[in-house]
Design a protein around this motif. Structure first.
Motif, PDB file in Angstrom:
ATOM      1  N   LEU A   1      13.305 -11.381   8.171  1.00  0.00           N
ATOM      2  CA  LEU A   1      12.307 -10.933   7.201  1.00  0.00           C
ATOM      3  C   LEU A   1      11.390  -9.881   7.818  1.00  0.00           C
ATOM      4  N   GLU A   2      10.955 -10.147   9.068  1.00  0.00           N
ATOM      5  CA  GLU A   2      10.090  -9.172   9.741  1.00  0.00           C
ATOM      6  C   GLU A   2      10.819  -7.847   9.947  1.00  0.00           C
ATOM      7  N   ALA A   3      12.071  -7.913  10.384  1.00  0.00           N
ATOM      8  CA  ALA A   3      12.838  -6.683  10.605  1.00  0.00           C
ATOM      9  C   ALA A   3      13.034  -5.921   9.297  1.00  0.00           C
ATOM     10  N   SER A   4      13.327  -6.668   8.230  1.00  0.00           N
ATOM     11  CA  SER A   4      13.519  -6.015   6.931  1.00  0.00           C
ATOM     12  C   SER A   4      12.231  -5.350   6.467  1.00  0.00           C
ATOM     13  N   LEU A   5      11.110  -6.082   6.588  1.00  0.00           N
ATOM     14  CA  LEU A   5       9.825  -5.517   6.156  1.00  0.00           C
ATOM     15  C   LEU A   5       9.453  -4.298   6.992  1.00  0.00           C
ATOM     16  N   MET A   6       9.638  -4.388   8.316  1.00  0.00           N
ATOM     17  CA  MET A   6       9.307  -3.248   9.171  1.00  0.00           C
ATOM     18  C   MET A   6      10.228  -2.065   8.893  1.00  0.00           C
ATOM     19  N   GLY A   7      11.514  -2.360   8.656  1.00  0.00           N
ATOM     20  CA  GLY A   7      12.446  -1.275   8.327  1.00  0.00           C
ATOM     21  C   GLY A   7      12.063  -0.579   7.035  1.00  0.00           C
ATOM     22  N   PHE A   8      11.756  -1.378   6.005  1.00  0.00           N
ATOM     23  CA  PHE A   8      11.325  -0.791   4.736  1.00  0.00           C
ATOM     24  C   PHE A   8      10.007  -0.032   4.892  1.00  0.00           C
ATOM     25  N   THR A   9       9.106  -0.600   5.720  1.00  0.00           N
ATOM     26  CA  THR A   9       7.812   0.066   5.933  1.00  0.00           C
ATOM     27  C   THR A   9       7.996   1.426   6.595  1.00  0.00           C
ATOM     28  N   LEU A  10       8.825   1.451   7.658  1.00  0.00           N
ATOM     29  CA  LEU A  10       9.077   2.723   8.343  1.00  0.00           C
ATOM     30  C   LEU A  10       9.792   3.714   7.423  1.00  0.00           C
ATOM     31  N   PHE A  11      10.777   3.222   6.683  1.00  0.00           N
ATOM     32  CA  PHE A  11      11.522   4.100   5.778  1.00  0.00           C
ATOM     33  C   PHE A  11      10.613   4.651   4.677  1.00  0.00           C
ATOM     34  N   LEU A  12       9.785   3.773   4.106  1.00  0.00           N
ATOM     35  CA  LEU A  12       8.878   4.214   3.049  1.00  0.00           C
ATOM     36  C   LEU A  12       7.826   5.176   3.596  1.00  0.00           C
ATOM     37  N   GLY A  13       7.384   4.938   4.835  1.00  0.00           N
ATOM     38  CA  GLY A  13       6.449   5.871   5.466  1.00  0.00           C
ATOM     39  C   GLY A  13       7.075   7.250   5.642  1.00  0.00           C
ATOM     40  N   PHE A  14       8.355   7.246   6.068  1.00  0.00           N
ATOM     41  CA  PHE A  14       9.064   8.521   6.211  1.00  0.00           C
ATOM     42  C   PHE A  14       9.206   9.217   4.854  1.00  0.00           C
TER      43      PHE A  14
ATOM     44  N   ALA B   1       0.835  -1.209   0.000  1.00  0.00           N
ATOM     45  CA  ALA B   1       0.000   0.000   0.000  1.00  0.00           C
ATOM     46  C   ALA B   1       0.869   1.257   0.000  1.00  0.00           C
ATOM     47  N   GLU B   2       1.937   1.243   0.809  1.00  0.00           N
ATOM     48  CA  GLU B   2       2.834   2.401   0.830  1.00  0.00           C
ATOM     49  C   GLU B   2       3.516   2.595  -0.523  1.00  0.00           C
ATOM     50  N   GLY B   3       3.866   1.505  -1.172  1.00  0.00           N
ATOM     51  CA  GLY B   3       4.479   1.606  -2.494  1.00  0.00           C
ATOM     52  C   GLY B   3       3.536   2.248  -3.498  1.00  0.00           C
ATOM     53  N   ILE B   4       2.255   1.862  -3.434  1.00  0.00           N
ATOM     54  CA  ILE B   4       1.267   2.461  -4.344  1.00  0.00           C
ATOM     55  C   ILE B   4       1.119   3.956  -4.060  1.00  0.00           C
ATOM     56  N   VAL B   5       1.054   4.312  -2.764  1.00  0.00           N
ATOM     57  CA  VAL B   5       0.922   5.729  -2.394  1.00  0.00           C
ATOM     58  C   VAL B   5       2.137   6.521  -2.877  1.00  0.00           C
ATOM     59  N   ALA B   6       3.341   5.957  -2.662  1.00  0.00           N
ATOM     60  CA  ALA B   6       4.563   6.638  -3.104  1.00  0.00           C
ATOM     61  C   ALA B   6       4.580   6.798  -4.622  1.00  0.00           C
ATOM     62  N   LEU B   7       4.131   5.753  -5.331  1.00  0.00           N
ATOM     63  CA  LEU B   7       4.088   5.823  -6.793  1.00  0.00           C
ATOM     64  C   LEU B   7       3.123   6.903  -7.267  1.00  0.00           C
ATOM     65  N   LEU B   8       1.957   6.976  -6.620  1.00  0.00           N
ATOM     66  CA  LEU B   8       0.972   7.994  -7.007  1.00  0.00           C
ATOM     67  C   LEU B   8       1.466   9.406  -6.693  1.00  0.00           C
TER      68      LEU B   8
END
Length: 218
Positions: free
Chosen positions: A90-103, A11-18
């Motif tokens: 995997l969880e740490a990587s996903l959460m890190g990417f999620t937080l970074f993408l949110g920022f 979802a964050e990727g779609i928002v960033a793309l838009l």
């Protein structure tokens, strides 16, 4: 948990793309949605979620470090530890990417808002510039009109000056004629006075002659 993180990351990727690519009115819709999200209790909720994810991320990192230390002590990791290690990684990587993408999304939204504000100001500045150009054109037209009127006035003043000079010359000529006529009249008056004196003298002489003639007769 992992499926949820994948969903959030997607979802964050779609928002960033838009936000990056303008696709019809979708960018404006996303910006308005983020504006509403940052109003009211939205920021506090987002901070709470981000804080919780950060704690979970730290916990996963600690678990990864513990499993690695345990494997280092034993010389090898058991299959269960390997599964746990990969899961936490995997969880740490996903959460890190999620937080970074949110920022990144937050910063993109912030700068897009600034860009919209700058464009609005630029539009207002363009309108102001256009208004100033119109005023400049109007002032130039008024200046040209005033210049033409000034030239006409100068020509009129020049004509009036010439007329005034002509009138002065005519007046001086008339004054000279009047002075000449007055001098001529004065001369005639003097001549008439002289003639009157001569006439009186002749009358007196005539009277004397008549008296003498009467004396001889007597």
């Amino acid at each position: 948990m992992i499926q949820l993180l994948f969903l959030v990351l997607f979802a964050e990727g779609i928002v960033a793309l838009l936000l990056l690519v303008k696709i019809g009115p979708l960018r404006e819709l996303v910006i308005k949605s983020l504006d509403q999200l940052k109003m009211g209790k939205g920021p506090a909720t987002v901070k709470t979620i981000a804080g919780t994810m950060s704690v979970i991320l730290l916990s996963s990192l600690m678990s990864i470090i513990k499993i690695q230390n345990k494997g280092a002590k034993l010389g090898t990791m058991s299959p269960m530890d390997q599964v746990l290690w990969r899961t936490h990684l995997l969880e740490a990587s996903l959460m890190g990417f999620t937080l970074f993408l949110g920022f990144i999304i937050d910063r993109m939204h912030h700068y897009l808002q600034k860009l919209v504000g700058l464009r609005s100001n630029m539009g207002a500045s363009k309108e102001e510039l256009e208004r100033l150009r119109k005023e400049k054109t109007q002032l130039k037209e008024k200046e040209e009109k005033a210049s033409k009127e000034l030239k006409l006035l100068q020509e009129e003043i020049s004509k009036l000056s010439e007329s005034l000079k002509k009138v002065k010359l005519e007046s001086e000529e008339k004054n000279r004629k009047v002075e000449t006529a007055e001098a001529h009249v004065a001369a005639l008056q003097k001549q008439a006075a002289d003639l009157l004196l001569e006439y009186d003298r002749l009358l007196e002489d005539n009277q004397n002659l008549q008296n003498q003639a009467l004396g001889y007769k007597g």
